[in-house]
Design a protein around this motif. Structure first.
Motif, PDB file in Angstrom:
ATOM      1  N   ASP A 151      -6.345   5.131  -8.419  1.00 48.85           N
ATOM      2  CA  ASP A 151      -5.194   6.033  -8.307  1.00 48.85           C
ATOM      3  C   ASP A 151      -3.965   5.421  -8.951  1.00 48.85           C
ATOM      4  OD1 ASP A 151      -6.796   7.726  -6.920  1.00 48.85           O
ATOM      5  OD2 ASP A 151      -5.894   7.378  -4.952  1.00 48.85           O
ATOM      6  N   LEU A 153       0.833  -1.201   0.000  1.00 50.73           N
ATOM      7  CA  LEU A 153       0.000   0.000   0.000  1.00 50.73           C
ATOM      8  C   LEU A 153       0.867   1.251   0.000  1.00 50.73           C
ATOM      9  CD1 LEU A 153      -2.898  -0.979   2.443  1.00 50.73           C
ATOM     10  CD2 LEU A 153      -2.892  -0.998  -0.053  1.00 50.73           C
ATOM     11  N   MET A 210      -0.235   5.473  -1.105  1.00 51.38           N
ATOM     12  CA  MET A 210      -1.323   5.737  -0.153  1.00 51.38           C
ATOM     13  C   MET A 210      -0.754   6.417   1.097  1.00 51.38           C
ATOM     14  SD  MET A 210      -3.838   3.050   1.844  1.00 51.38           S
ATOM     15  CE  MET A 210      -4.853   2.501   0.500  1.00 51.38           C
ATOM     16  N   THR A 257      -8.031   3.227  -4.378  1.00 46.25           N
ATOM     17  CA  THR A 257      -6.579   3.141  -4.463  1.00 46.25           C
ATOM     18  C   THR A 257      -6.172   2.557  -5.810  1.00 46.25           C
ATOM     19  OG1 THR A 257      -6.478   2.796  -2.090  1.00 46.25           O
ATOM     20  CG2 THR A 257      -4.531   2.179  -3.354  1.00 46.25           C
ATOM     21  N   ARG A 258      -6.887   1.547  -6.219  1.00 47.64           N
ATOM     22  CA  ARG A 258      -6.603   0.916  -7.499  1.00 47.64           C
ATOM     23  C   ARG A 258      -6.703   1.929  -8.631  1.00 47.64           C
ATOM     24  NH1 ARG A 258      -7.073  -3.586 -11.291  1.00 47.64           N
ATOM     25  NH2 ARG A 258      -7.442  -2.196 -13.031  1.00 47.64           N
ATOM     26  N   ASP A 273      -4.366   7.007   5.630  1.00 47.72           N
ATOM     27  CA  ASP A 273      -5.355   6.129   5.012  1.00 47.72           C
ATOM     28  C   ASP A 273      -5.111   4.671   5.387  1.00 47.72           C
ATOM     29  OD1 ASP A 273      -6.272   8.404   3.876  1.00 47.72           O
ATOM     30  OD2 ASP A 273      -6.053   7.766   1.790  1.00 47.72           O
ATOM     31  N   THR A 293       1.979   2.131  -3.351  1.00 40.45           N
ATOM     32  CA  THR A 293       0.971   2.787  -4.184  1.00 40.45           C
ATOM     33  C   THR A 293       0.957   4.292  -3.947  1.00 40.45           C
ATOM     34  OG1 THR A 293      -0.815   2.723  -2.548  1.00 40.45           O
ATOM     35  CG2 THR A 293      -0.577   0.800  -3.969  1.00 40.45           C
TER      36      THR A 293
END
Lengths: 156, 156
Positions: free
Chosen positions: A121, A84, A89, A118-119, A93, A87
């Motif tokens: 993004d 995560l 994030m 998130t995906r 979050d 990514t």
DNA sequence: TGCTTGCCTGGAGTGCACTTCAGGGATCTA
DNA sequence: TAGATCCCTGAAGTGCACTCCAGGCAAGCA
């Protein structure tokens, strides 16, 4: 099944975070010290304690002298957190996600939404990066050509 | 040709940064105020001044009263900077690049190297993100399935 | 018994990329 | 002439994600 970390607590599952981490101990004997986890995950011990303080980790077991003892399950969770983090994030979050996990099954829909967002993004970020690649390649080939031109000029 | 910004100073060239920016003035009449440039690039006026102070911008023209007047060439440079920023390149590196541009043609090889290294970083980052996509998709489908299961349970 | 090593805590510090603040000048419209 | 709007500067502040520090406990071993 109650989804908490990644995929159970078994042996390594293929999709691992940053550093390779195949050297797990069997369940039951899985009581890693903080420095072992640091080595395994590439995070510093400071960061591991900090993650715990801000609520990004579940409660970590302690030895009789108060030292942390991480389990394979904790390692799975850290692997997910690592993904995560990759990514982009924000930590806040991730903490929200961790809270939802602690709250139980009724947060499934919210977790789904968070991951879905998130995906999106990530997909957008990949497209952005591919756009920058195009620009970089144009400029790189400019400099490559210019370099060749200068070289042939020098050899004249 | 001496590569400085992107691709000359002509009309919009297709590969633009963030916000669409087709509303350029013809060369010669290209004296944009800071707030116009802010609107065009999506950067704040503060950030534009800051970029200048840290050496990320060439010298910007001034009006007779000392206000900044940006040219199409400056806009091109900002578009490139925007792209480099999207790659995640640190501002300090962009400043180094700007310095090389100011120093002239003999820095071509170094600029080539810098862009090449950046390109590799971007490729690696894309791969990383694609790895996270795989993990996200597994978890998303877990929650999708779980959601369906809960729904059918509630309807029983 | 003392020394080293590894871990603990709360709190302060760091680096990055801006962002806001305080105080002030020039131009435009009524 | 006043008020609004836009711009200027240097310096301080912000938010994020760590990172380091000071002071101290507990276990192993020479």
């Amino acid at each position: 099944m109650t989804e908490t970390t990644g995929e159970g607590t078994g042996a390594g599952t293929g999709t691992c975070a940053g550093p390779p981490q195949g050297d797990r101990r069997p369940d039951g004997a899985d009581r890693y010290t903080i420095s072992e986890v640091a080595a395994l995950t590439g995070l510093s011990a400071h960061t591991l304690r900090w993650y715990e303080r801000i609520g990004l980790m579940p409660h970590i077991d302690r030895s009789h002298t108060g030292q942390r003892r991480y389990s394979n399950r904790d390692l799975d969770w850290l692997a997910l957190v690592g993904k995560l983090r990759l990514t982009g994030m924000p930590v806040a979050d991730m903490v929200r996600y961790a809270e939802m996990v602690r709250e139980g099954d009724h947060t499934y829909a919210d977790r789904f939404d968070l991951l879905k967002a998130t995906r999106e993004d990530v997909v957008a970020r990949i497209a952005e990066l591919q756009g920058t690649l195009a620009v970089l390649d144009r400029k790189i080939s400019f400099y490559a050509d210019a370099g060749r031109a200068l070289a042939s000029e020098r050899s004249r």
